[in-house]
Enzyme design. Structure first.
Site, PDB file in Angstrom:
ATOM      1  N   TYR A 465       0.820  -1.223   0.000  1.00 22.85           N
ATOM      2  CA  TYR A 465       0.000   0.000   0.000  1.00 22.85           C
ATOM      3  C   TYR A 465       0.849   1.266   0.000  1.00 22.85           C
ATOM      4  O   TYR A 465       0.609   2.189   0.766  1.00 22.85           O
ATOM      5  CB  TYR A 465      -0.987   0.007   1.184  1.00 22.85           C
ATOM      6  CG  TYR A 465      -1.834  -1.233   1.299  1.00 22.85           C
ATOM      7  CD1 TYR A 465      -2.321  -1.881   0.169  1.00 22.85           C
ATOM      8  CD2 TYR A 465      -2.150  -1.764   2.542  1.00 22.85           C
ATOM      9  CE1 TYR A 465      -3.097  -3.026   0.279  1.00 22.85           C
ATOM     10  CE2 TYR A 465      -2.931  -2.911   2.661  1.00 22.85           C
ATOM     11  CZ  TYR A 465      -3.404  -3.542   1.525  1.00 22.85           C
ATOM     12  OH  TYR A 465      -4.173  -4.672   1.633  1.00 22.85           O
ATOM     13  N   HIS A 466       1.856   1.289  -0.890  1.00 21.42           N
ATOM     14  CA  HIS A 466       2.716   2.467  -1.018  1.00 21.42           C
ATOM     15  C   HIS A 466       2.711   2.999  -2.454  1.00 21.42           C
ATOM     16  O   HIS A 466       3.775   3.210  -3.045  1.00 21.42           O
ATOM     17  CB  HIS A 466       4.158   2.122  -0.605  1.00 21.42           C
ATOM     18  CG  HIS A 466       4.283   1.625   0.793  1.00 21.42           C
ATOM     19  ND1 HIS A 466       5.366   0.880   1.229  1.00 21.42           N
ATOM     20  CD2 HIS A 466       3.473   1.768   1.878  1.00 21.42           C
ATOM     21  CE1 HIS A 466       5.210   0.579   2.507  1.00 21.42           C
ATOM     22  NE2 HIS A 466       4.070   1.111   2.919  1.00 21.42           N
ATOM     23  N   PRO A 467       1.529   3.232  -3.053  1.00 21.96           N
ATOM     24  CA  PRO A 467       1.509   3.733  -4.434  1.00 21.96           C
ATOM     25  C   PRO A 467       2.006   5.174  -4.501  1.00 21.96           C
ATOM     26  O   PRO A 467       1.756   5.967  -3.597  1.00 21.96           O
ATOM     27  CB  PRO A 467       0.033   3.639  -4.828  1.00 21.96           C
ATOM     28  CG  PRO A 467      -0.712   3.777  -3.540  1.00 21.96           C
ATOM     29  CD  PRO A 467       0.158   3.119  -2.498  1.00 21.96           C
TER      30      PRO A 467
END
Length: 550
Positions: A465-467
């Site tokens: 969850y690090h876009p």
């Protein structure tokens, strides 16, 4: 009238920091547009409840990727915060600045003035760190950062095992030396999630020159190549929030490029295909999408000391009661209390693998807990070469964008991931884990050849969850840049983007810290202030980096 000097779209990590700094001297009015509702309530404020808001449509935009071609067509969840505080209100509360060389790379790629020497003073300005390396950390900022108590002996076993395998240890991975095994830092304060809503927004709202407007941002209103406001939908009515000075988009690496494209800024052919008039032909909008992927490597524990003991309803109720009454106990931590940053091989000059260690065998969504006591490491490569894109599904502002990460599309990513699995096994195999180690749960010891590991990766790798990267910052004359080094959208006046979408390349670790820093630094550019004086502190680089991975 809905009007202010500065209008910020998004109350998340960067948006809240900008609202706080832009309103600080009392000279300017600020409106923050936020579609999501309140962050009050134990599911958000209680750190150990982190898996709940992440999976609730009330707090999350509910995005997911298109079927990923290199992961067997799997569709991966892409949570983004839809609540006061944005994703800082639903994240894992892990605080990582990123490595010094990440920011130096940004500067080399055209983000002049964003090298490590330039951003370090902003990290210090925002931090209120407890227990960090003296001289390297901030101690008076709004963002409280702590370390967990590490009472469970498995945390120490993890750090000791790293040492036994020949790796470095570090007293503070957010200080001079990121490389090594050590304590993990958390954005938790007095037992509560210390989101940007708590750290920045609430203090800013008390000033009287900041207000939240609850509404859905449809597009930026642009007249004569200048942004003049934001069209929002609130209570089934469309209206315009006017900006006297500037509009700042801080809506996330998914929603920021979507908003720019809906406003006529993006790849011209793509916009025309959706019937959108082109204001600025910027082919980089929505491109350069990056993320971190990770796997859970899970091991049975032979002693009943893991969180498995408290996964029953009675214990959960006790933990919840203690937290509600005293803000202490197992409810007051995210349980990520030990970490490591290591290099994958000789010739890599700074860490490119991250570990989160957890004294339980469980998934982010709280499901699929192992049937026994266990522990796990989340592990993944930090600098994947795969790139994806955000594109419009239609010109309807309510339509979800098409998200294509293109995970694992570069052959190097497979080799990197296989190495991560084997390295985790090596660490779990050290004598420090002898008193605790049972059978390997996942992948399982029968999964050993390259082909077997690739199948496991294809079926089980998850987004961390690090876009980021979809409105890349770079030189104004670079056709792939979206914003210049002062966060100004190239080709449109009065409009900036400041959030994780402007990162030229994903940083080493979790993105909440660098996103807040981006908001802090962008505020000085917006106000026309001289940036904070660059630091002359030199980060530690392993003297053996050319010949060894440890």
């Amino acid at each position: 009238m809905l009007e202010a000097d500065f209008v910020i779209i998004g109350s998340g990590s960067a948006g809240a920091a900008m609202a706080y700094r832009l309103s600080e001297d009392g000279k300017h009015s600020v409106i923050v547009i936020e579609y999501g509702g309140t962050d009050f309530g134990p599911l958000i404020q209680m750190p150990s409840a982190l898996s709940y808001p992440l999976n609730m449509s009330r707090y999350d935009w509910g995005y997911s990727s298109e079927p990923e071609p290199h992961l067997g067509g799997r569709v991966l969840a892409t949570p983004r915060g839809k609540v006061l505080g944005g994703s800082s209100s639903i994240n894992g509360m892990v605080y990582v600045r990123g490595h010094a060389h990440d920011f130096d790379h940004w500067a080399e790629q055209g983000a002049t003035g964003w090298g490590y020497a330039d951003v370090l003073p902003y990290f210090k300005r925002m931090e209120h760190a407890k227990g960090g390396e003296e001289g390297w950390r901030g101690t008076k900022g709004p963002l409280h950062i702590q370390r967990g108590r590490r009472k469970n002996p498995l945390y120490q076993a993890f750090v000791e095992a790293g040492k036994q395998a020949g790796f470095e240890t570090t007293e503070d991975y957010n200080g001079s030396k990121q490389e090594g095994f050590g304590a993990m830092e958390q954005t938790i304060h007095h037992g509560r999630r210390w989101s940007v809503a708590n750290a920045y927004l609430r203090p800013a709202l008390k000033r009287g020159n900041v207000r939240i407007v609850n509404g859905f941002a449809r597009r930026v209103v642009i007249e004569n190549q200048c942004a003049v406001g934001v069209e929002i939908e609130a209570r089934n009515k469309i209206q315009v929030v006017k900006a006297r000075r500037e509009v700042i988009v801080a809506a996330s690496s998914i929603n920021s490029p979507k908003l720019l494209m809906l406003s006529g800024i993006g790849p011209a052919a793509h916009l025309r295909a959706h019937g959108i008039d082109v204001v600025a032909d910027r082919r980089g909008v929505g491109q350069n999408l990056q993320d971190h992927m990770e796997l859970y490597i899970q091991q049975e524990a032979t002693q009943p000391i893991t969180l498995h003991s408290v996964f029953n309803p009675f214990c959960k109720a006790l933990i919840g009661a203690e937290w509600l009454l005293f803000k202490t106990g197992l409810g007051a931590t995210n349980h990520f209390e030990a970490a490591a940053f290591v290099r994958s091989k000789a010739g890599v000059d700074y860490p490119d693998i991250q570990f989160h260690f957890l004294p339980a065998a469980v998934r982010y969504d709280g499901k699929a807990a192992a049937k026994s006591h266990g522990f796990q490491a989340h592990v993944g490569p930090m600098r994947s070469k795969s790139r994806g894109a955000i594109t419009l599904r239609s010109n309807d502002p309510w339509a979800k964008p098409e998200i294509r990460f293109n995970y694992m599309s570069h052959p190097d990513d497979w080799a990197d991931f296989r190495h991560c699995i084997r390295l985790t096994r090596e660490i779990f195999g050290q004598s420090a884990f002898d008193p605790f180690r049972g059978q390997e749960i996942s992948p399982g010891k029968h999964v050993d050849t390259d082909e077997q590991l690739d199948t496991f990766i294809r079926e089980h790798s998850e987004s961390a969850y690090h876009p980021c990267g979809t409105c890349r910052m770079g030189r104004a004359d670079d056709p792939t840049s979206v914003v210049d080094p002062e966060c100004r959208v190239i080709g449109v006046d009065g409009l900036r983007v400041a959030d994780s979408s402007i990162f030229p390349r994903v940083t080493n670790g979790n993105l909440n810290g660098p996103s807040i820093m981006t908001g802090e630094k962008a505020a000085d550019h917006i106000l026309g202030r001289t940036p904070l004086a660059p630091s002359n502190q030199e980060p530690w680089i392993n003297p053996h980096w050319q010949v060894s991975d440890r």
